[in-house]
Design an enzyme around this catalytic site. Structure first.
Site, short mmCIF file in Angstrom:
data_model
loop_
_atom_site.label_atom_id
_atom_site.label_comp_id
_atom_site.label_asym_id
_atom_site.label_seq_id
_atom_site.Cartn_x
_atom_site.Cartn_y
_atom_site.Cartn_z
N CYS A 1 13.39 3.53 -23.78
CA CYS A 1 13.00 4.30 -24.96
C CYS A 1 12.40 5.64 -24.55
O CYS A 1 11.47 5.70 -23.75
CB CYS A 1 12.00 3.50 -25.77
N PHE A 2 12.92 6.70 -25.11
CA PHE A 2 12.47 8.03 -24.68
C PHE A 2 11.07 8.39 -25.13
O PHE A 2 10.46 9.28 -24.56
CB PHE A 2 13.46 9.12 -25.05
#
Length: 167
Positions: free
Chosen positions: A14-15
């Site tokens: 997840c960024f």
């Protein structure tokens, strides 16, 4: 005198969590989240095809090195889980380094070899090393997410005492 910057593009789940931790590193001047490593043009959150969630990092090479950024990247995500970080599962959450030139490619491969040799992770590194292609900036609601929602979801954290030795 103008400040020189270099760019790194990394994917490690997840960024949101990646951006939040990397932006705080010495020498990092800017970050933005988006999609890279796939073939879907104009990728979006709802339609990013085979792209990974990635972070574009601008940094001052006088203050930090590409190697330093990669070492921190390997400290804050698990590079031994294929297409997964924490509760996030799927190709979008793969571990990948998108290199801009041959020097970055070489540094990435050397760093991965050091991670493998270190025994700091319980399995083999599955991080992809691919040429940097298009980077499609994510929608505004994904930028700086954990600054706006400090208790929001993340599966990234620095591991205390984690220091990558060199071969």
């Amino acid at each position: 005198m103008a400040q020189r910057t270099e760019k790194a593009v990394l994917a490690g789940g997840c960024f949101w969590g990646m951006q939040d931790l990397i932006r705080k590193q010495p020498g990092v001047t800017a970050t933005r989240v988006g999609y890279s490593g796939g073939t879907t043009p104009n990728a979006t959150y709802r339609n990013h095809g085979s792209h990974a969630e990635a972070v574009e990092i601008l940094f001052d090479p006088e203050r930090t090195s590409y190697r330093d950024i990669l070492e921190f990247f390997f400290q804050i995500h698990d590079p031994t889980t294929k297409n997964r970080q924490g509760n996030d599962i799927g190709e979008s959450y793969r571990s990948a380094i998108y290199y801009a030139d041959e020097q970055q490619r070489s540094t990435a491969l050397d760093t991965i070899a050091d991670v493998e040799a270190s025994g700091l992770w319980p399995g083999s590194v599955v991080t992809e090393v691919e040429p940097l292609g298009d980077f499609w900036e994510a929608e505004p609601e994904h930028q700086d997410y954990l600054e706006r929602f400090p208790n929001g979801y993340t599966c990234h954290f620095p591991r205390p005492g984690w220091k990558l030795p060199r071969r």
